[in-house]
Design a protein around this motif. Structure first.
Motif, PDB file in Angstrom:
ATOM      1  N   GLY A   1      62.360   2.218 -33.575  1.00  0.00           N
ATOM      2  CA  GLY A   1      61.841   0.891 -33.258  1.00  0.00           C
ATOM      3  C   GLY A   1      60.888   0.919 -32.083  1.00  0.00           C
ATOM      4  N   VAL A   2      61.229   1.703 -31.044  1.00  0.00           N
ATOM      5  CA  VAL A   2      60.355   1.805 -29.873  1.00  0.00           C
ATOM      6  C   VAL A   2      59.024   2.452 -30.256  1.00  0.00           C
ATOM      7  CG1 VAL A   2      60.083   2.847 -27.585  1.00  0.00           C
ATOM      8  CG2 VAL A   2      62.298   1.876 -28.267  1.00  0.00           C
ATOM      9  N   ALA A   3      59.075   3.565 -30.994  1.00  0.00           N
ATOM     10  CA  ALA A   3      57.842   4.260 -31.379  1.00  0.00           C
ATOM     11  C   ALA A   3      56.980   3.386 -32.291  1.00  0.00           C
ATOM     12  CB  ALA A   3      58.189   5.577 -32.070  1.00  0.00           C
ATOM     13  N   LEU A   4      57.593   2.681 -33.239  1.00  0.00           N
ATOM     14  CA  LEU A   4      56.836   1.820 -34.145  1.00  0.00           C
ATOM     15  C   LEU A   4      56.201   0.653 -33.383  1.00  0.00           C
ATOM     16  CD1 LEU A   4      59.343   1.793 -37.132  1.00  0.00           C
ATOM     17  CD2 LEU A   4      57.026   2.755 -37.169  1.00  0.00           C
ATOM     18  N   TYR A   5      56.905   0.124 -32.392  1.00  0.00           N
ATOM     19  CA  TYR A   5      56.337  -0.955 -31.584  1.00  0.00           C
ATOM     20  C   TYR A   5      55.099  -0.457 -30.852  1.00  0.00           C
ATOM     21  CZ  TYR A   5      56.215  -4.958 -28.391  1.00  0.00           C
ATOM     22  OH  TYR A   5      55.837  -6.077 -27.694  1.00  0.00           O
ATOM     23  N   ARG A   6      55.175   0.738 -30.288  1.00  0.00           N
ATOM     24  CA  ARG A   6      54.017   1.301 -29.585  1.00  0.00           C
ATOM     25  C   ARG A   6      52.844   1.529 -30.532  1.00  0.00           C
ATOM     26  NH1 ARG A   6      57.250   5.985 -26.167  1.00  0.00           N
ATOM     27  NH2 ARG A   6      58.181   4.625 -24.582  1.00  0.00           N
ATOM     28  N   LEU A   7      53.132   1.769 -31.801  1.00  0.00           N
ATOM     29  CA  LEU A   7      52.080   1.951 -32.790  1.00  0.00           C
ATOM     30  C   LEU A   7      51.503   0.624 -33.270  1.00  0.00           C
ATOM     31  CD1 LEU A   7      53.624   4.830 -34.937  1.00  0.00           C
ATOM     32  CD2 LEU A   7      51.462   4.946 -33.657  1.00  0.00           C
ATOM     33  N   GLY A   8      52.095  -0.488 -32.823  1.00  0.00           N
ATOM     34  CA  GLY A   8      51.616  -1.792 -33.253  1.00  0.00           C
ATOM     35  C   GLY A   8      52.154  -2.212 -34.602  1.00  0.00           C
ATOM     36  N   ARG A   9      53.148  -1.523 -35.109  1.00  0.00           N
ATOM     37  CA  ARG A   9      53.762  -1.869 -36.394  1.00  0.00           C
ATOM     38  C   ARG A   9      55.010  -2.705 -36.104  1.00  0.00           C
ATOM     39  NH1 ARG A   9      53.457   4.253 -38.498  1.00  0.00           N
ATOM     40  NH2 ARG A   9      55.083   3.586 -39.967  1.00  0.00           N
ATOM     41  N   PHE A  10      54.771  -3.969 -35.726  1.00  0.00           N
ATOM     42  CA  PHE A  10      55.830  -4.789 -35.152  1.00  0.00           C
ATOM     43  C   PHE A  10      56.892  -5.192 -36.170  1.00  0.00           C
ATOM     44  CE2 PHE A  10      51.948  -5.767 -32.614  1.00  0.00           C
ATOM     45  CZ  PHE A  10      52.313  -5.051 -31.492  1.00  0.00           C
ATOM     46  N   ALA A  11      56.490  -5.499 -37.395  1.00  0.00           N
ATOM     47  CA  ALA A  11      57.476  -5.882 -38.408  1.00  0.00           C
ATOM     48  C   ALA A  11      58.405  -4.718 -38.722  1.00  0.00           C
ATOM     49  CB  ALA A  11      56.764  -6.353 -39.682  1.00  0.00           C
ATOM     50  N   GLN A  12      57.859  -3.511 -38.835  1.00  0.00           N
ATOM     51  CA  GLN A  12      58.702  -2.340 -39.080  1.00  0.00           C
ATOM     52  C   GLN A  12      59.574  -2.041 -37.870  1.00  0.00           C
ATOM     53  OE1 GLN A  12      55.071  -0.039 -40.463  1.00  0.00           O
ATOM     54  NE2 GLN A  12      56.642   0.937 -41.695  1.00  0.00           N
ATOM     55  N   SER A  13      59.020  -2.281 -36.682  1.00  0.00           N
ATOM     56  CA  SER A  13      59.801  -2.091 -35.454  1.00  0.00           C
ATOM     57  C   SER A  13      61.005  -3.025 -35.435  1.00  0.00           C
ATOM     58  CB  SER A  13      58.913  -2.339 -34.239  1.00  0.00           C
ATOM     59  OG  SER A  13      59.671  -2.331 -33.047  1.00  0.00           O
ATOM     60  N   ALA A  14      60.774  -4.300 -35.776  1.00  0.00           N
ATOM     61  CA  ALA A  14      61.878  -5.270 -35.800  1.00  0.00           C
ATOM     62  C   ALA A  14      62.941  -4.850 -36.812  1.00  0.00           C
ATOM     63  CB  ALA A  14      61.341  -6.657 -36.126  1.00  0.00           C
ATOM     64  N   GLU A  15      62.511  -4.353 -37.949  1.00  0.00           N
ATOM     65  CA  GLU A  15      63.465  -3.913 -38.961  1.00  0.00           C
ATOM     66  C   GLU A  15      64.307  -2.744 -38.452  1.00  0.00           C
ATOM     67  OE1 GLU A  15      65.657  -4.148 -42.247  1.00  0.00           O
ATOM     68  OE2 GLU A  15      64.076  -5.560 -41.642  1.00  0.00           O
TER      69      GLU A  15
END
Length: 371
Positions: A323-337
């Motif tokens: 979730g942290v890495a995906l958030y940094r990539l700007g993939r917020f919906a996947q990060s939330a999941e």
């Protein structure tokens, strides 16, 4: 009437009525007594108020709030287990130096050194590298016939020599032949992965300070030695705590080009070198774009390492880290999941509140993108 009787009579005589001045003061004494009686119910109120305040603050802090996901969970290696492994390797290295090694084991050691020299040569061919590897594999069987412990002593001795030569490079800036024999193009790996820093206090000395400590250096050597020899089972396999120490370093020092970790397991056929002339000028748009691309590559590398670590260590909070890495990539919906998946698997635990806060931040950013 006797004197005694006189005293007794006096004791039975009623007291004189209070004077008008005394009567005027009586209400004041009564009011003071009443006030004292009311205040006694509040005695010790200060500690009670503090307790109420703390309880209220804890309740507020327990409510999830939006927090930018910034802290990546790192694996925790048992320091005592790592120390025991280091001590065992040091004892084997001393024994190899004092007692020597069997001829078949020495042949394996020579073959590994020959492979390292070929790998360190930037102009080597694929055929030369394959021939050197073939010699290593041919020496493995006769060496193992002498017993696992004999070959473990060889690995420990070579690892000790490798770490010594790395420290010598840090001190002098010179790459020795023995460092090339035992590490191949190890310095090339350090440079490509940005794992070298300036040796001077103000960065005025050539970059030759190696980022990893002795434990990680040893684990890196074991990993490479096992990949070259093909001996990676049983006593030769890395322990879980050694893997954790290595992955902690890799997650903290990600390889922007996503190439360095491959070199650990399978040395590259040709060393890619970066030409400084190809670098865009600092502050330019091209430099900013390249920096952004490097950051994206780092997070992609982290995602890969997170999955690899979770496959080895089921206790590692994989979804929280993803979730942290995906958030940094700007993939917020996947990060939330990913954060939601962590909370489903771990509704209570050390990372629960953090995951809740991160989830709220990811959901807010995902909604912003939809608007």
């Amino acid at each position: 009437m006797s004197r005694a009787e006189s005293v007794a009579v006096k004791r039975r005589e009623p007291r004189a009525a209070p004077s008008s001045r005394a009567r005027d003061r009586a209400p004041a004494r009564t009011d003071a007594a009443l006030r004292r009686g009311w205040k006694r119910h509040l005695e010790g109120w200060e500690p009670g108020l503090v307790a109420v305040f703390i309880a209220g603050s804890a309740a507020i802090l327990a409510v999830p709030r939006s927090v930018e996901p910034a802290e990546l969970p790192l694996p925790l290696a048992d320091a005592r287990a790592l120390a025991l492994a280091r001590d065992a390797d040091a004892a084997r290295a001393r024994e190899a130096e004092l007692r020597g090694l069997d001829a078949e084991v020495r042949e394996l050691g020579s073959a590994i050194r020959a492979f390292g020299l070929v790998d360190a040569d930037a102009d080597h061919t694929e055929a030369e590298l394959l021939a050197a590897r073939k010699r290593v594999l041919a020496a493995v069987g006769p060496a193992l016939a002498q017993g696992d412990e004999a070959v473990l002593r060889l690995r420990a001795y070579q690892m000790s020599s490798f770490i010594r030569e790395v420290r010598r490079f840090e001190a002098t800036g010179e790459e020795s032949d023995e460092l090339r024999e035992l590490g191949g193009n190890f310095l090339g790996l350090l440079r490509r992965s940005a794992w070298l820093g300036a040796a001077g206090p103000r960065g005025g000395v050539e970059a030759r300070r190696v980022a990893m400590d002795g434990t990680v250096l040893g684990v890196l050597f074991k990993k490479r030695w096992g990949a070259i020899s093909g001996i990676q089972r049983g006593a030769f396999a890395l322990s879980l705590d050694e893997e954790r120490a290595l992955f902690k370093f890799l997650l903290s020092h990600p390889v922007g080009a996503a190439r360095g970790a491959q070199d650990l397991a399978a040395p590259a056929a040709a060393a890619a070198r970066v030409d400084p002339a190809d670098e865009p000028p600092p502050g330019s748009t091209a430099a900013a774009l390249r920096a952004a691309e490097a950051r994206r590559a780092e997070e992609q590398y982290r995602l890969k390492k997170i999955d690899e670590l979770a496959a080895l260590d089921p206790s590692y909070p994989r979804h929280l880290a993803r979730g942290v890495a995906l958030y940094r990539l700007g993939r917020f919906a996947q990060s939330a999941e990913a954060f939601r998946s962590h909370l489903e698997q771990h509704p209570d635990g050390a990372h629960t509140l953090r995951a809740q806060n991160y989830l709220r931040a990811a959901l807010e950013r995902a909604r912003e993108e939809q608007l």
